[in-house]
Enzyme design. Structure first.
Site, short mmCIF file in Angstrom:
data_model
loop_
_atom_site.label_atom_id
_atom_site.label_comp_id
_atom_site.label_asym_id
_atom_site.label_seq_id
_atom_site.Cartn_x
_atom_site.Cartn_y
_atom_site.Cartn_z
N HIS A 1 -69.23 -66.93 -36.69
CA HIS A 1 -69.90 -65.77 -36.12
C HIS A 1 -69.29 -65.45 -34.77
CE1 HIS A 1 -73.03 -63.29 -34.22
NE2 HIS A 1 -73.44 -63.00 -35.45
N ARG B 1 -68.78 -62.36 -31.53
CA ARG B 1 -69.35 -61.16 -30.91
C ARG B 1 -68.35 -60.52 -29.97
NH1 ARG B 1 -75.13 -61.48 -28.38
NH2 ARG B 1 -74.81 -59.23 -28.48
N CYS C 1 -71.96 -53.25 -36.71
CA CYS C 1 -72.64 -52.88 -35.47
C CYS C 1 -74.12 -52.77 -35.83
CB CYS C 1 -72.05 -51.58 -34.89
SG CYS C 1 -71.81 -50.27 -36.09
N ARG D 1 -69.21 -48.00 -34.39
CA ARG D 1 -68.35 -49.02 -33.79
C ARG D 1 -67.63 -49.86 -34.84
NH1 ARG D 1 -73.17 -51.36 -30.19
NH2 ARG D 1 -74.27 -50.57 -32.04
N GLY E 1 -68.74 -41.54 -39.29
CA GLY E 1 -68.07 -40.69 -38.31
C GLY E 1 -67.64 -41.41 -37.05
N LYS F 1 -48.33 -48.36 -24.13
CA LYS F 1 -47.60 -47.95 -22.93
C LYS F 1 -47.85 -48.94 -21.79
CE LYS F 1 -46.20 -44.21 -24.97
NZ LYS F 1 -44.79 -44.04 -25.38
N GLU G 1 -48.14 -40.81 -18.49
CA GLU G 1 -49.02 -39.65 -18.51
C GLU G 1 -50.41 -40.07 -18.95
OE1 GLU G 1 -48.93 -35.08 -20.27
OE2 GLU G 1 -47.55 -36.61 -21.03
N PHE H 1 -50.72 -40.08 -30.41
CA PHE H 1 -51.03 -41.45 -30.82
C PHE H 1 -51.82 -41.52 -32.13
CE2 PHE H 1 -49.86 -41.93 -26.41
CZ PHE H 1 -49.04 -43.03 -26.45
N GLU H 2 -51.59 -40.54 -32.99
CA GLU H 2 -52.07 -40.66 -34.36
C GLU H 2 -51.09 -41.48 -35.19
OE1 GLU H 2 -52.83 -36.77 -35.88
OE2 GLU H 2 -54.80 -36.64 -34.91
#
Length: 292
Positions: A164, A166, A203, A209, A240, A255, A261, A271-272
């Protein structure tokens, strides 16, 4: 496999901007007034979906009464949590605590789900899904809010030989999720690489999360770009999670120029995906976090 909880899709609503601290949302929940929505009902025993048109009265959602076994306190908590989830995350899905733990097998080694509520849930995960690792992303306040006896769950994990772990992140907070993703993915990547059983990531509801951590792992370690990893998970478990939080964490890991930047000034598609050298850099940095 456990049951998937019912979900509602809001077509229009009056929502305010996110609060900085998810713990403060309760005092503002009842100020929201939703206008209309469609309900996507998911069978408790299958993955079949049924769309049902629903209306709202001026005073709120018109719902069929639920079982008397569900206390009014539990109903209020679920309503408060779901309204908060919609306003803080723009997430149209709902969590139904009274239906018990629910989860989805994403890959042969990875399960994403809601919080285990009792020791029997741990027995189920071990016996039915060969879970050997549980990664809990909840803060202490989340666990206390739902009245979960975490220590009894941890003790049962030890008895059954389940590791377990966390890695708390604040609920409804993309910035907290962004900063916490590297360590959470480090724990998940280690668990899966050990190969002793499946990893269960959760979560509270398993809609924000936990799927974000799973998607980030698939993006960084499974040869997928972000959109492929996102669609792979959400096609199996409708949810979602914040894609922006994952992109931000990818930026932070890939980076190392102090004059780089700022992520906030980059376009929405930044950054996809990553170059091979960036992916290797990310993987090395993630693995270096083991044990932290």
């Amino acid at each position: 496999m456990g049951a998937i909880s019912d979900t509602r899709l809001i077509s229009s609503s009056a929502l305010t901007s996110p609060l900085e601290n998810g713990a403060l949302f309760l005092s503002l929940l009842k100020k929201n007034k939703l206008s209309s929505f469609n309900l996507i009902r998911v069978s408790r025993n299958s993955f079949n979906y049924k769309r049902i048109s629903c209306k709202l009265s001026e005073s709120g959602i018109e719902m069929k009464p639920t079982s008397n076994e569900v206390s009014s306190s539990s109903k209020n908590k679920m309503e408060e949590y779901n309204i908060a989830m919609k306003r803080m995350m723009r997430n149209p899905y709902e969590y139904h605590h009274d239906l018990g733990m629910n989860y989805t097998l994403i890959t042969e080694t990875l399960i994403v789900g809601s919080q285990p509520q009792k020791v029997e849930d741990i027995d189920h995960l071990k016996q039915e899904q060969n879970v050997a690792y549980i990664l809990n992303l909840q803060q202490d306040g989340d666990i206390e809010y739902w009245g979960i006896d975490l220590q009894s769950i941890v003790n049962r994990c030890k008895e059954l030989g389940i590791r377990h772990m966390r890695r708390p992140a604040r609920d409804f907070d993309p910035d907290s999720l962004r900063s916490g993703l590297p360590k959470a993915v480090s724990s998940l990547e280690w668990a899966i690489s050990e190969g002793k059983g499946r990893a269960y990531v959760h979560c509270t509801a398993g809609l924000g999360r936990a799927p974000a951590v799973a998607i980030a792992y698939m993006f960084w370690f499974c040869g997928m770009d972000l959109n492929m990893a996102y669609s792979t998970l959400t096609s199996k478990r409708p949810c979602g999670p914040s894609k922006r939080a994952i992109r931000g964490a990818t930026h932070d890991l890939a980076k190392n120029d102090p004059l780089k930047e700022p992520f906030e000034s980059l376009p929405d598609y930044a950054f996809e995906n990553t170059a091979d050298w960036e992916r290797k850099l990310i993987q090395g940095r993630i693995r270096s976090l083991r044990g932290t």
